[in-house]
Design a protein around this motif. Structure first.
Motif, PDB file in Angstrom:
ATOM      1  N   UNK A 134      -2.284   6.746   7.080  1.00 38.72           N
ATOM      2  CA  UNK A 134      -1.594   5.823   6.286  1.00 38.72           C
ATOM      3  C   UNK A 134      -1.642   4.500   7.178  1.00 38.72           C
ATOM      4  N   UNK A 135      -1.768   3.295   7.002  1.00 34.70           N
ATOM      5  CA  UNK A 135      -1.733   2.174   7.903  1.00 34.70           C
ATOM      6  C   UNK A 135      -0.443   1.518   7.082  1.00 34.70           C
ATOM      7  N   UNK A 136       0.667   1.120   7.552  1.00 33.63           N
ATOM      8  CA  UNK A 136       1.796   0.401   7.424  1.00 33.63           C
ATOM      9  C   UNK A 136       1.776  -1.078   7.483  1.00 33.63           C
ATOM     10  N   UNK A 137       1.494  -1.807   6.699  1.00 34.39           N
ATOM     11  CA  UNK A 137       1.594  -3.372   6.628  1.00 34.39           C
ATOM     12  C   UNK A 137       2.962  -4.058   6.562  1.00 34.39           C
ATOM     13  N   UNK A 138       3.798  -3.781   7.372  1.00 37.28           N
ATOM     14  CA  UNK A 138       5.096  -4.538   7.447  1.00 37.28           C
ATOM     15  C   UNK A 138       5.714  -4.755   8.859  1.00 37.28           C
ATOM     16  N   UNK A 139       6.434  -5.753   8.762  1.00 36.79           N
ATOM     17  CA  UNK A 139       7.191  -6.257  10.026  1.00 36.79           C
ATOM     18  C   UNK A 139       8.626  -6.065  10.089  1.00 36.79           C
ATOM     19  N   UNK A 140       8.910  -5.445   8.848  1.00 34.04           N
ATOM     20  CA  UNK A 140      10.681  -4.855   8.436  1.00 34.04           C
ATOM     21  C   UNK A 140      10.373  -3.460   8.012  1.00 34.04           C
ATOM     22  N   UNK A 141      11.724  -3.129   7.815  1.00 31.38           N
ATOM     23  CA  UNK A 141      11.758  -1.793   6.828  1.00 31.38           C
ATOM     24  C   UNK A 141      10.711  -1.764   5.869  1.00 31.38           C
ATOM     25  N   UNK A 142      10.127  -0.873   5.540  1.00 28.57           N
ATOM     26  CA  UNK A 142       9.097  -0.479   4.667  1.00 28.57           C
ATOM     27  C   UNK A 142       9.596  -1.097   3.081  1.00 28.57           C
ATOM     28  N   UNK A 143      11.007  -0.379   3.150  1.00 30.57           N
ATOM     29  CA  UNK A 143      11.639  -0.685   1.730  1.00 30.57           C
ATOM     30  C   UNK A 143      12.416  -1.683   1.629  1.00 30.57           C
ATOM     31  N   UNK A 183       6.934  -0.651  -1.016  1.00 30.14           N
ATOM     32  CA  UNK A 183       6.414   0.091  -0.334  1.00 30.14           C
ATOM     33  C   UNK A 183       5.016   0.366  -0.658  1.00 30.14           C
ATOM     34  N   UNK A 184       4.895   0.294  -1.936  1.00 29.57           N
ATOM     35  CA  UNK A 184       3.507   0.596  -2.758  1.00 29.57           C
ATOM     36  C   UNK A 184       2.569  -0.411  -2.223  1.00 29.57           C
ATOM     37  N   UNK A 185       3.205  -1.800  -1.911  1.00 30.32           N
ATOM     38  CA  UNK A 185       2.283  -2.808  -1.497  1.00 30.32           C
ATOM     39  C   UNK A 185       1.982  -2.872  -0.006  1.00 30.32           C
ATOM     40  N   UNK A 186       2.781  -2.265   0.702  1.00 30.77           N
ATOM     41  CA  UNK A 186       2.809  -2.297   2.171  1.00 30.77           C
ATOM     42  C   UNK A 186       1.895  -1.014   2.802  1.00 30.77           C
ATOM     43  N   UNK A 187       1.964   0.050   2.062  1.00 32.88           N
ATOM     44  CA  UNK A 187       1.253   1.125   2.915  1.00 32.88           C
ATOM     45  C   UNK A 187       0.113   1.595   2.274  1.00 32.88           C
ATOM     46  N   UNK A 188      -1.100   1.299   3.126  1.00 36.41           N
ATOM     47  CA  UNK A 188      -2.517   1.696   2.779  1.00 36.41           C
ATOM     48  C   UNK A 188      -2.718   3.061   2.937  1.00 36.41           C
ATOM     49  N   UNK A 189      -2.891   3.928   1.664  1.00 37.36           N
ATOM     50  CA  UNK A 189      -3.070   5.243   1.545  1.00 37.36           C
ATOM     51  C   UNK A 189      -3.880   5.600   0.359  1.00 37.36           C
ATOM     52  N   UNK A 190      -4.213   6.744   0.374  1.00 37.74           N
ATOM     53  CA  UNK A 190      -4.512   7.546   1.500  1.00 37.74           C
ATOM     54  C   UNK A 190      -5.993   7.277   2.129  1.00 37.74           C
ATOM     55  N   UNK A 191      -5.798   7.099   3.573  1.00 34.19           N
ATOM     56  CA  UNK A 191      -7.206   6.831   4.088  1.00 34.19           C
ATOM     57  C   UNK A 191      -7.886   8.084   4.667  1.00 34.19           C
ATOM     58  N   UNK A 192      -9.032   8.202   4.193  1.00 32.18           N
ATOM     59  CA  UNK A 192      -9.627   9.620   4.677  1.00 32.18           C
ATOM     60  C   UNK A 192     -10.161   9.671   5.973  1.00 32.18           C
ATOM     61  N   UNK A 193      -9.751  10.794   6.931  1.00 31.95           N
ATOM     62  CA  UNK A 193     -10.235  10.694   8.330  1.00 31.95           C
ATOM     63  C   UNK A 193     -10.328  12.031   8.501  1.00 31.95           C
ATOM     64  N   UNK A 194     -10.759  12.296   9.872  1.00 31.37           N
ATOM     65  CA  UNK A 194     -10.986  13.648  10.416  1.00 31.37           C
ATOM     66  C   UNK A 194     -10.576  13.442  12.062  1.00 31.37           C
ATOM     67  N   UNK A 195      -9.614  13.661  12.177  1.00 32.98           N
ATOM     68  CA  UNK A 195      -8.986  13.377  13.515  1.00 32.98           C
ATOM     69  C   UNK A 195      -8.117  14.630  14.219  1.00 32.98           C
ATOM     70  N   UNK A 218      -7.878   1.558   0.881  1.00 32.68           N
ATOM     71  CA  UNK A 218      -8.145   2.902   1.808  1.00 32.68           C
ATOM     72  C   UNK A 218      -9.561   3.190   1.759  1.00 32.68           C
ATOM     73  N   UNK A 219     -10.397   2.039   2.241  1.00 34.48           N
ATOM     74  CA  UNK A 219     -11.649   2.081   2.526  1.00 34.48           C
ATOM     75  C   UNK A 219     -12.316   1.921   3.829  1.00 34.48           C
ATOM     76  N   UNK A 220     -13.453   1.081   3.772  1.00 40.68           N
ATOM     77  CA  UNK A 220     -14.206   1.184   5.060  1.00 40.68           C
ATOM     78  C   UNK A 220     -13.542   0.092   6.068  1.00 40.68           C
ATOM     79  N   UNK A 221     -12.560  -0.508   5.918  1.00 40.04           N
ATOM     80  CA  UNK A 221     -11.930  -1.436   6.553  1.00 40.04           C
ATOM     81  C   UNK A 221     -11.294  -0.680   7.814  1.00 40.04           C
ATOM     82  N   UNK A 222     -10.513   0.563   7.467  1.00 41.58           N
ATOM     83  CA  UNK A 222      -9.794   1.305   8.402  1.00 41.58           C
ATOM     84  C   UNK A 222     -10.709   2.436   8.721  1.00 41.58           C
ATOM     85  N   UNK A 223     -10.891   2.525  10.058  1.00 45.74           N
ATOM     86  CA  UNK A 223     -11.704   3.689  10.629  1.00 45.74           C
ATOM     87  C   UNK A 223     -11.025   4.177  11.912  1.00 45.74           C
ATOM     88  N   UNK A 224     -10.613   5.782  11.761  1.00 44.90           N
ATOM     89  CA  UNK A 224      -9.981   6.485  12.805  1.00 44.90           C
ATOM     90  C   UNK A 224     -10.952   6.953  13.630  1.00 44.90           C
TER      91      UNK A 224
END
Length: 261
Positions: free
Chosen positions: A124-133, A183-195, A251-257
């Motif tokens: 998950x990538x959280x896009x916020x500068x304050x409390x997520x809620x 929080x639905x707007x601020x949390x990018x999820x689920x991003x598939x990874x294998x880490x 939650x696509x190719x923009x974010x790669x871990x």
């Protein structure tokens, strides 16, 4: 970011360390970076899927937090909660601004915390500068600037995206029935990874800003006195601004871990 939500996540992380995973609790380095083929201090030039030749001179993204989870949520879970079920195995809770035009890893200001097993398959990538809620947030989450050309058309563009009360869906008050929580707007999820976190190495989040402009038609970009602009006013409903925002939250190719040994 010190909220009840974070306490829930921290509890989930600690629970994964108590005799169930076999992993070791570690603190790990983490960094974020832009496109691998970008050159720091130089524009990123590319052609979009709609044939626009873009010269991107500014692309800056604010990340509030990052979380790693060992389980993919079942269908329907995301309709009820912003927090993934099961167990979090890694977290970075201190945010920063990331230059997406620099390929160099930009370290997060504090170490992440996690366990070495099992591997994470969701991020998950959280896009916020304050409390997520918290409803109001004036933090510039995404800032872009550049030019786009196609045939005889040439557009100098700029844009700033925030995710505050302007993004609350269905109601001006997220406490009312039928309103989607912010929080639905601020949390990018689920991003598939294998880490798999390890005792040596670091976590790298790489983001290619080209994917922000998928299906963005610059010919429909609103014109202002100084430039064409991606607007932060959702009531305008212009398609380029809407697509830019949706691409940011996809939650696509923009974010790669990856784990860098």
């Amino acid at each position: 970011m010190r909220t009840d939500v974070l306490l829930v996540l921290a509890a989930a992380l600690l629970a994964s360390c108590v005799g169930t995973t076999g992993g070791e609790v570690i603190a790990f380095d983490a960094a974020a970076a832009g496109a691998e083929d970008a050159r720091a201090g130089a524009p990123l030039e590319f052609v979009t899927d709609l044939g626009w030749k873009v010269s991107l001179t500014t692309a800056r993204l604010h990340i509030g937090a990052v979380y790693l989870n060992r389980s993919m949520p079942v269908s329907g879970v995301q309709n009820t909660s912003c927090i993934l079920p099961d167990t979090y195995v890694g977290q970075i809770t201190s945010g920063m601004d990331v230059d997406l035009l620099s390929p160099e890893p930009q370290p997060f200001p504090v170490k992440g915390e996690g366990v070495t097993a099992p591997p994470a398959i969701v991020a998950q990538v959280w896009l916020t500068g304050v409390r997520v809620d918290e409803q109001d947030d004036a933090t510039p989450i995404l800032q872009v600037e550049g030019t786009a050309e196609k045939g005889a058309a040439s557009k100098a563009f700029t844009g700033t995206i925030t995710i505050g009360s302007n993004r609350i869906q269905n109601s001006t008050d997220s406490t009312q029935a039928g309103a989607a929580p912010i929080c639905k707007q601020r949390i990018v999820s689920p991003i598939p990874v294998l880490v798999a976190l390890e005792e040596t190495g670091s976590l790298l989040l790489r983001m290619d800003p080209r994917f922000l402009f998928v299906n963005v038609d610059f010919s429909a970009l609103p014109a202002f006195s100084d430039a064409f602009r991606f607007t932060d006013d959702v009531t305008r409903k212009d398609q380029p601004s809407l697509n830019l925002y949706n691409n940011l939250r996809a939650a696509s190719r923009l974010y790669a871990f990856e784990w860098v040994p």
